[in-house]
Design a protein around this motif. Sequence first.
Motif, mmCIF file in Angstrom:
data_model
loop_
_atom_site.group_PDB
_atom_site.id
_atom_site.type_symbol
_atom_site.label_atom_id
_atom_site.label_comp_id
_atom_site.label_asym_id
_atom_site.label_seq_id
_atom_site.Cartn_x
_atom_site.Cartn_y
_atom_site.Cartn_z
ATOM 1 N N LYS A 1 9.749 7.190 -0.700
ATOM 2 C CA LYS A 1 9.203 8.363 -1.389
ATOM 3 C C LYS A 1 10.247 9.473 -1.402
ATOM 4 O O LYS A 1 10.912 9.717 -0.395
ATOM 5 N N HIS A 2 10.353 10.129 -2.528
ATOM 6 C CA HIS A 2 11.205 11.311 -2.663
ATOM 7 C C HIS A 2 10.277 12.418 -3.177
ATOM 8 O O HIS A 2 10.037 12.516 -4.383
ATOM 9 N N GLY A 3 9.726 13.180 -2.252
ATOM 10 C CA GLY A 3 8.677 14.135 -2.620
ATOM 11 C C GLY A 3 7.449 13.354 -3.070
ATOM 12 O O GLY A 3 6.968 12.481 -2.359
ATOM 13 N N ASP A 4 6.965 13.643 -4.278
ATOM 14 C CA ASP A 4 5.820 12.908 -4.830
ATOM 15 C C ASP A 4 6.252 11.673 -5.612
ATOM 16 O O ASP A 4 5.423 10.875 -6.024
ATOM 17 N N GLU A 5 7.546 11.542 -5.828
ATOM 18 C CA GLU A 5 8.054 10.423 -6.628
ATOM 19 C C GLU A 5 8.309 9.200 -5.751
ATOM 20 O O GLU A 5 8.732 9.306 -4.605
ATOM 21 N N ILE A 6 8.046 8.014 -6.311
ATOM 22 C CA ILE A 6 8.351 6.762 -5.630
ATOM 23 C C ILE A 6 9.592 6.171 -6.300
ATOM 24 O O ILE A 6 9.668 6.073 -7.521
ATOM 25 N N ILE A 7 10.551 5.782 -5.480
ATOM 26 C CA ILE A 7 11.784 5.168 -5.960
ATOM 27 C C ILE A 7 11.779 3.709 -5.497
ATOM 28 O O ILE A 7 11.621 3.439 -4.303
ATOM 29 N N ALA A 8 11.939 2.780 -6.432
ATOM 30 C CA ALA A 8 11.989 1.347 -6.113
ATOM 31 C C ALA A 8 13.281 0.777 -6.692
ATOM 32 O O ALA A 8 13.450 0.702 -7.907
ATOM 33 N N LEU A 9 14.193 0.403 -5.787
ATOM 34 C CA LEU A 9 15.517 -0.053 -6.190
ATOM 35 C C LEU A 9 15.685 -1.555 -5.968
ATOM 36 O O LEU A 9 15.211 -2.105 -4.976
ATOM 37 N N SER B 1 0.851 -1.177 0.000
ATOM 38 C CA SER B 1 0.000 0.000 0.000
ATOM 39 C C SER B 1 0.897 1.240 0.000
ATOM 40 O O SER B 1 1.895 1.296 0.730
ATOM 41 N N VAL B 2 0.551 2.213 -0.803
ATOM 42 C CA VAL B 2 1.346 3.443 -0.891
ATOM 43 C C VAL B 2 1.408 4.139 0.471
ATOM 44 O O VAL B 2 2.390 4.806 0.789
ATOM 45 N N ASP B 3 0.388 3.953 1.311
ATOM 46 C CA ASP B 3 0.367 4.561 2.647
ATOM 47 C C ASP B 3 1.527 4.086 3.524
ATOM 48 O O ASP B 3 1.907 4.761 4.471
ATOM 49 N N GLU B 4 2.092 2.908 3.238
ATOM 50 C CA GLU B 4 3.187 2.366 4.054
ATOM 51 C C GLU B 4 4.553 2.932 3.652
ATOM 52 O O GLU B 4 5.538 2.703 4.345
ATOM 53 N N LEU B 5 4.615 3.659 2.555
ATOM 54 C CA LEU B 5 5.896 4.188 2.083
ATOM 55 C C LEU B 5 6.256 5.464 2.832
ATOM 56 O O LEU B 5 5.390 6.285 3.134
ATOM 57 N N THR B 6 7.546 5.613 3.120
ATOM 58 C CA THR B 6 8.042 6.790 3.828
ATOM 59 C C THR B 6 9.252 7.344 3.078
ATOM 60 O O THR B 6 9.642 6.825 2.033
ATOM 61 N N LYS B 7 9.863 8.384 3.656
ATOM 62 C CA LYS B 7 11.088 8.945 3.072
ATOM 63 C C LYS B 7 12.287 8.031 3.297
ATOM 64 O O LYS B 7 13.301 8.166 2.643
ATOM 65 N N GLU B 8 12.155 7.131 4.258
ATOM 66 C CA GLU B 8 13.223 6.190 4.580
ATOM 67 C C GLU B 8 13.024 4.907 3.756
ATOM 68 O O GLU B 8 11.929 4.347 3.734
#
Length: 167
Positions: free
Chosen positions: A88-96, A54-61
Amino acid sequence: MGGKQDISRRQFLNYALTGVGGFMAASALMPMVRFALDPVLKPTGNQKMVQVVSVDELTKEPKRFDFKIHQVDAWHKSEESRSAWVYKHGDEIIALSPICKHLGCTVNWNNDPKNPNKFFCPCHYGLYEKDGTNVPGTPPLAPLDRYEHKVKDGFLYLGKAKPRGEG
């Protein structure tokens, strides 16, 4: 005597039987060869996007999320486990991808006291910045791969991990 050479009846039969036998063997083997190679030669389809979190679980960390993909390799269908470091980096989601570009070990976030807020590979002391960029002077020669991703109905879906620069 001229340059024309006669072949004996025995040689002719030998040539004819060898030719017919070779043709029959090739005819019998061809379907087996095609059966063996056909799945390998088929183009692989694009990996489908898989619901991960869920996007709600994503944080800046960056947080590690595990998921499974359905994979078809020639004749074998299986489920394969994958992981991603997502933040999350601002509004962007980063998945590495957690796979080190040096020799394929698994990187972890912020687990080396000497290098805080970096991805660290314990195998050969590789370092990456938070955005996955490799730190110069450490073993990795390329940044971490990034997963294709999309957000749908409040969930993050991940696809294939691609090297930087691929479209």
